[in-house]
Design a protein around this motif. Structure first.
Motif, mmCIF file in Angstrom:
data_model
loop_
_atom_site.group_PDB
_atom_site.id
_atom_site.type_symbol
_atom_site.label_atom_id
_atom_site.label_comp_id
_atom_site.label_asym_id
_atom_site.label_seq_id
_atom_site.Cartn_x
_atom_site.Cartn_y
_atom_site.Cartn_z
ATOM 1 N N LEU A 138 -22.025 -8.395 71.132
ATOM 2 C CA LEU A 138 -20.825 -8.763 70.965
ATOM 3 C C LEU A 138 -20.634 -9.264 69.505
ATOM 4 N N TYR A 143 -18.621 -12.115 66.886
ATOM 5 C CA TYR A 143 -17.868 -13.252 66.661
ATOM 6 C C TYR A 143 -17.529 -13.423 65.333
ATOM 7 N N PHE A 170 -14.183 -14.759 69.681
ATOM 8 C CA PHE A 170 -14.628 -13.277 70.001
ATOM 9 C C PHE A 170 -13.799 -12.335 69.112
ATOM 10 N N ARG A 204 -23.314 -8.947 80.918
ATOM 11 C CA ARG A 204 -22.094 -9.265 80.591
ATOM 12 C C ARG A 204 -22.038 -10.534 81.230
ATOM 13 N N GLY A 205 -21.721 -11.596 80.457
ATOM 14 C CA GLY A 205 -21.480 -12.916 80.901
ATOM 15 C C GLY A 205 -22.878 -13.888 81.001
ATOM 16 N N TYR A 245 -20.322 -24.553 79.061
ATOM 17 C CA TYR A 245 -21.538 -24.474 78.247
ATOM 18 C C TYR A 245 -21.712 -25.121 76.945
ATOM 19 N N GLU A 304 -28.114 -22.724 84.195
ATOM 20 C CA GLU A 304 -29.118 -22.012 83.343
ATOM 21 C C GLU A 304 -29.294 -22.952 82.216
ATOM 22 N N LEU A 323 -16.948 -15.717 85.352
ATOM 23 C CA LEU A 323 -18.238 -15.542 85.084
ATOM 24 C C LEU A 323 -18.442 -13.840 84.830
ATOM 25 N N GLY A 324 -19.170 -13.601 84.043
ATOM 26 C CA GLY A 324 -19.688 -12.105 83.778
ATOM 27 C C GLY A 324 -18.700 -11.515 82.813
ATOM 28 N N PHE A 325 -18.039 -12.231 82.050
ATOM 29 C CA PHE A 325 -17.328 -11.756 80.894
ATOM 30 C C PHE A 325 -17.482 -12.496 79.477
ATOM 31 N N SER A 326 -18.542 -11.927 78.623
ATOM 32 C CA SER A 326 -18.970 -12.833 77.570
ATOM 33 C C SER A 326 -17.569 -13.109 76.636
ATOM 34 N N GLU A 327 -16.931 -11.969 76.702
ATOM 35 C CA GLU A 327 -15.754 -11.899 75.539
ATOM 36 C C GLU A 327 -14.572 -12.959 75.990
ATOM 37 N N LEU A 358 -15.356 -16.089 76.584
ATOM 38 C CA LEU A 358 -15.901 -17.418 76.205
ATOM 39 C C LEU A 358 -15.136 -17.954 75.217
#
Lengths: 112, 115
Positions: free
Chosen positions: A34, A36, A46, A96-97, B33, B56, B98-102, B104
């Motif tokens: 990614l 940012y 993002f 991813r995630g 987070y 985590e 969950l599972g979609f960093s974009e 965040l």
């Protein structure tokens, strides 16, 4: 932690020209990447991402290229605008995630 | 546009003191987070939190750190006995899925200075 590295602390370009920001990584297990953007006094926002199964992803003026064999990705901004002036962070994750591993950041300055 | 809110924007404390950094995530987000950035260094992951549990944590997140969601809106990071090396910008982030960093979203950060 040198898993994600941005070797250029700063980059200056003229308005209308292309900006190319580079990022290298060492962990071959990274699966998702990614970019940012961060303005002063704000958190990272993002910009664009790419999965390891692709080599290019495009969104308007922003394109990310991934070269897995070289463990290298780049962000192209065309045409660059003064409002693009910010710190750009490259980040990678194992999936991813999952947690993000960031690079040092590159300060982009676009001059009018 | 909804945003992640962090308070205070700056906090100064004496070494050995406890600090609590506060965050109000986006209202319908479920995943939370904390990241931090020491001056001149990279943004580093500290901890992720979901369903009132730590999902985590990194090596940095030792026993001096704790996180809590005390009510339906706040998410806090507590440092029990601050050290000089805890001085950093602390970013809270939240995600609806969950599972979609974009997906965040980061807050503007709290600059912690330990003297």
């Amino acid at each position: 932690d040198q898993q994600v590295k941005q070797n250029s602390p700063s980059l200056s370009v003229q308005e209308g020209r292309i900006s190319i920001l580079n990022c290298d990584y060492t962990n071959s297990m990274f699966d998702y990447f990614l970019w940012y953007k961060k303005y002063p006094a704000e958190g990272p926002t993002f910009l664009i991402s790419i999965s390891s199964i692709k080599d290019k992803n495009e969104d308007g003026r922003f394109t990310v290229f991934l070269n897995k064999s070289a463990k290298h990705l780049s962000l192209h901004i065309v045409p660059s605008q003064p409002g693009d002036s910010a710190v750009y962070f490259c980040a990678a994750s194992l999936s991813r995630g999952s947690r993000l591993t960031f690079g040092e950041g590159t300060q982009l300055t676009v001059n009018p | 546009e909804p945003e992640v809110t962090q308070t205070p924007s700056h906090q100064v404390t004496q070494m050995g003191q406890e600090v609590i950094l506060r965050c109000v995530p986006i209202s319908n987000h479920l995943y939370f987070y904390w990241y931090r950035q020491i001056l001149g260094q990279k943004v580093e992951f500290l901890v992720s939190f979901y369903n009132n549990e730590i999902s985590e944590k990194s090596e940095i997140f030792d026993d001096q750190f704790s996180v809590e969601r005390p009510d339906g809106s706040n998410f806090t990071l507590k440092i029990r006995s601050t050290k000089l090396e805890d001085s950093a910008m602390y970013f809270c982030a939240s995600s609806q899925v969950l599972g979609f960093s974009e997906k965040l979203f980061f807050g503007s950060g709290t600059q912690l200075s330990v003297l």
